[in-house]
Design an enzyme around this catalytic site. Structure first.
Site, PDB file in Angstrom:
ATOM      1  N   ASP A  23       0.844  -1.200   0.000  1.00  0.00           N
ATOM      2  CA  ASP A  23       0.000   0.000   0.000  1.00  0.00           C
ATOM      3  C   ASP A  23       0.877   1.248   0.000  1.00  0.00           C
ATOM      4  OD1 ASP A  23      -2.030   1.842   0.285  1.00  0.00           O
ATOM      5  OD2 ASP A  23      -3.037   0.772   1.911  1.00  0.00           O
ATOM      6  N   CYS A  54      -5.859   4.156  -3.607  1.00  0.00           N
ATOM      7  CA  CYS A  54      -5.995   2.763  -3.178  1.00  0.00           C
ATOM      8  C   CYS A  54      -7.159   2.015  -3.821  1.00  0.00           C
ATOM      9  CB  CYS A  54      -6.132   2.706  -1.661  1.00  0.00           C
ATOM     10  SG  CYS A  54      -4.682   3.284  -0.755  1.00  0.00           S
ATOM     11  N   ASP A 105      -0.194  -0.816  -4.892  1.00  0.00           N
ATOM     12  CA  ASP A 105      -1.421  -0.271  -5.482  1.00  0.00           C
ATOM     13  C   ASP A 105      -1.212   1.114  -6.084  1.00  0.00           C
ATOM     14  OD1 ASP A 105      -1.151   1.097  -3.085  1.00  0.00           O
ATOM     15  OD2 ASP A 105      -3.161   0.652  -2.351  1.00  0.00           O
ATOM     16  N   ASN A 106      -0.226   1.846  -5.598  1.00  0.00           N
ATOM     17  CA  ASN A 106       0.111   3.153  -6.154  1.00  0.00           C
ATOM     18  C   ASN A 106       1.435   3.613  -5.568  1.00  0.00           C
ATOM     19  OD1 ASN A 106      -2.460   3.820  -4.044  1.00  0.00           O
ATOM     20  ND2 ASN A 106      -0.553   4.878  -3.594  1.00  0.00           N
TER      21      ASN A 106
END
Length: 481
Positions: A46, A79, A307-308
Site C-alpha cells: 500500500d 488505493c 497499489d500506487n
C-alpha cells in the site's frame, strides 16, 4: 470432490501448456498424465513508491530470479480504484470506482456488481483455493460485510493502517488484535499465509494467495524490531524535490518553497516508510522459504507490486499521491517462478489491469470480454508480445475526499482536480477538467519538470487528445489496446 479435482487438473494442464511447462519440468514425479499446477502468491503493498525497493533485499533477489516490468503503471494513484482495477482487470471507467468513498468509489460501489467477476471468482470456479489476507477495499468493515465472493480463505481487516488494535474477519468470525508485538498486522497475515500455503500443498490443490499489506501507508508504523533502522535517513533530494514544473497547472502552480519544518516531516516520513517495508521484505523471503518446504516452489509464481506510488517533496508537494506524475503512478512489478525468465526486464507499457488476465491464464481461464487488460504471460515466457499497446490510461476523480478517508490529503500534499492521462514509455500527457494540459517528454525530462503541452505541434496535440478520448470510453482488451 474427485470430479472437481479432475476438472481442476484439466484446467491446470491447459494453463501449463500455455505457459510452456509440463510436470517433467518440476520437482517430483508426475502422476500419470497429470500436470503440476501453477500457483500464484501475490504480495500487494500500500503506497509503496519505487524508491523504497532499495531497502528490500528479498524483493531484489526476486527480481534476479524473475522478470521486472520497468514501465508498470496503475490506472489511478489511489488505493480503492487501483485495487478494483487489479481484481477485475478493468479501467476505473468500467468499474465505476474512481475514489475511496462516495457515489463514485469505495467498497460499497465495487460490491454492487464488480465483486462477482474477479480473478478470485474465475479461478475458484476452476478448482483453485483462493485466499485474501490483509487489506481488501476502502470501506470494507470486518464486522459488517463478511467473506466476499470467490474467496475460500478470508482474513481481512478494516482500518489496519496503525498495524495494532484492529479487527480481523477470519472466515466470517471477527477477532480483535491488540498492542502486543505479535499482533503486528503484517506479522499476523504472514503467519496465516504460510499456513495456507502448507495446507494447500498438503491437500494437493492449486491455490492463489493475495497478501495485501497496509504498510507502508501512513502513519508508517514499522515492526518492533525495525524501529531503529536507518538512523538519519532522509527523503531523496532528486531534481524535482521542492521544484515546480514550468507552466504548471493551476492546482500546482504558485506553491511556496517547502519550509524547514515541512522538509523535516518529509525526512521522518521517508525513514519510517523505509523501516516499515522491512517487514514486508522479510515476509516475502519467508513465504518463498515456505513454498520450498512445502514442495511447491517450482510450480508457484510469486508476484510483488504496489497499489500506487507516493510523493514526498517532489514537485513541491508534501506527503501524498493522486497525481499523474511518475512518482505516483509508476510502481514496482516483479514476477518470478517456473517458466519466468530470470534477471529480465520488460520495458513495454503494462498496467495493473493486466494482472487479472495473467493470473487467469495460469489457471487455464480465458479472460471474459469485459476484461480490459491483457495477459503478461508472453512477456514472462518469451520476452515479447506482438501487437502490445504503446500507451496506457490513467484516470482520476478529484479533488473532494471524505473527512474519514485515510487518503485525505492536505492541500500542500496535492489535490488535483479530475483528469485523464496517457502514459507511454517516454512521455506523459494529461488533460484536466477545465482545460489545463501537461506534456512531459520523459526521454529528455525524466523528472517531469518541463511542461511543453502548449508547444506541441497541432497534429501531435490532436493525436494525443483523440487517443485519450478513445481510451476513456474503451471496453474489453481489443478496444483498450
Amino acid at each position: 470432490m474427485r470430479t472437481s479435482l479432475i476438472r481442476a487438473g484439466s484446467a491446470l494442464a491447459a494453463a501449463l501448456l500455455l505457459f510452456g511447462m509440463t510436470a517433467g519440468a518440476c520437482a517430483g514425479p508426475p502422476a500419470g498424465d497429470e500436470r503440476s499446477p501453477v500457483n500464484v502468491v501475490f504480495v500487494l503493498t500500500d503506497d509503496l513508491s519505487a524508491n523504497l525497493v532499495q531497502y528490500m533485499p528479498n524483493v531484489r533477489a526476486l527480481a534476479q530470479d524473475g522478470t521486472t516490468f520497468s514501465q508498470y503503471t496503475v490506472t489511478d494513484s489511489l488505493c480503492c480504484p487501483s485495487r478494483s482495477s487489479i481484481l477485475t482487470g478493468r479501467y476505473p471507467h468500467n468499474t465505476g470506482v474512481f475514489t475511496n468513498s462516495g457515489d463514485d468509489g469505495g467498497f460499497h460501489v465495487f460490491q454492487r456488481e464488480q465483486e462477482r467477476d474477479t480473478f478470485a471468482t474465475s479461478l475458484r470456479s476452476r478448482g483453485y483455493r483462493t485466499a485474501m489476507m490483509g487489506k481488501y477495499l476502502n470501506g470494507y468493515q470486518p464486522g459488517e460485510h463478511g467473506v466476499r465472493p470467490g474467496w475460500t480463505e478470508w482474513d481481512v481487516a478494516g482500518g489496519g493502517y496503525g498495524e495494532y488494535n484492529y479487527n480481523l474477519n477470519e472466515n466470517g468470525a471477527v477477532r480483535h488484535y491488540g498492542q502486543a508485538p505479535e499482533d503486528y498486522l503484517t506479522t499476523v497475515v504472514e503467519g496465516k499465509a504460510e499456513s495456507f500455503i502448507t495446507a494447500s500443498a498438503e491437500a494437493g490443490e492449486p491455490f492463489l494467495l493475495e497478501v495485501a499489506t497496509f504498510t507502508p501507508h501512513g502513519p508508517y508504523v514499522p515492526a518492533p524490531e525495525d524501529k531503529q533502522a536507518f538512523p538519519g535517513l532522509k527523503a531523496p533530494r532528486g531534481p524535482s524535490f521542492d521544484k515546480l514544473p514550468s507552466d504548471a497547472p493551476d492546482w500546482l502552480a504558485g506553491r511556496a518553497p517547502l519550509t524547514a519544518a515541512q522538509t523535516a516531516q518529509l525526512d521522518t516520513a521517508y525513514r519510517k516508510r523505509a523501516q516499515s517495508v522491512l517487514s514486508i521484505d522479510r515476509m516475502i523471503g519467508n513465504l518463498r522459504q515456505t513454498l520450498e518446504k512445502a514442495g511447491v516452489a517450482d510450480r508457484t509464481v510469486v508476484v510483488f507490486s504496489s497499489d500506487n506510488g507516493f510523493h514526498l517533496g517532489e514537485h513541491r508537494l508534501t506527503a501524498g499521491k493522486q497525481t499523474a506524475f511518475d512518482h505516483d503512478v509508476h510502481v514496482p512489478l516483479v514476477v518470478a517462478g517456473p517458466g519466468v525468465r530470470g534477471g529480465a526486464t520488460v520495458e513495454a507499457p503494462v498496467l495493473n489491469i493486466d494482472l487479472r488476465p495473467t493470473f487467469e491464464q495460469f489457471g487455464g481461464v480465458t479472460p471474459g470480454p469485459a476484461v480490459d487488460g491483457r495477459s503478461l504471460l508472453p512477456w514472462l515466457r518469451d520476452g515479447q508480445a506482438p501487437g502490445w499497446r504503446t500507451t496506457g490510461l490513467v484516470e482520476h476523480h478529484g479533488p473532494g475526499q471524505a473527512a474519514d478517508d485515510p487518503d485525505r490529503q492536505a492541500p500542500a500534499g496535492g489535490t488535483p482536480p479530475t483528469y485523464a492521462a496517457l502514459r507511454g514509455p517516454d512521455f506523459t500527457y494529461v488533460e484536466y477538467e477545465g482545460g489545463a494540459r501537461e506534456y512531459y517528454d520523459r526521454t529528455t525530462d525524466p523528472e517531469e519538470l518541463l511542461n511543453t503541452a502548449a508547444k506541441l505541434p497541432a497534429a501531435r496535440a490532436t493525436e494525443l487528445h483523440e487517443k485519450l478520448e478513445s481510451l476513456r470510453g474503451c471496453r474489453g482488451a481489443e478496444g483498450c489496446g
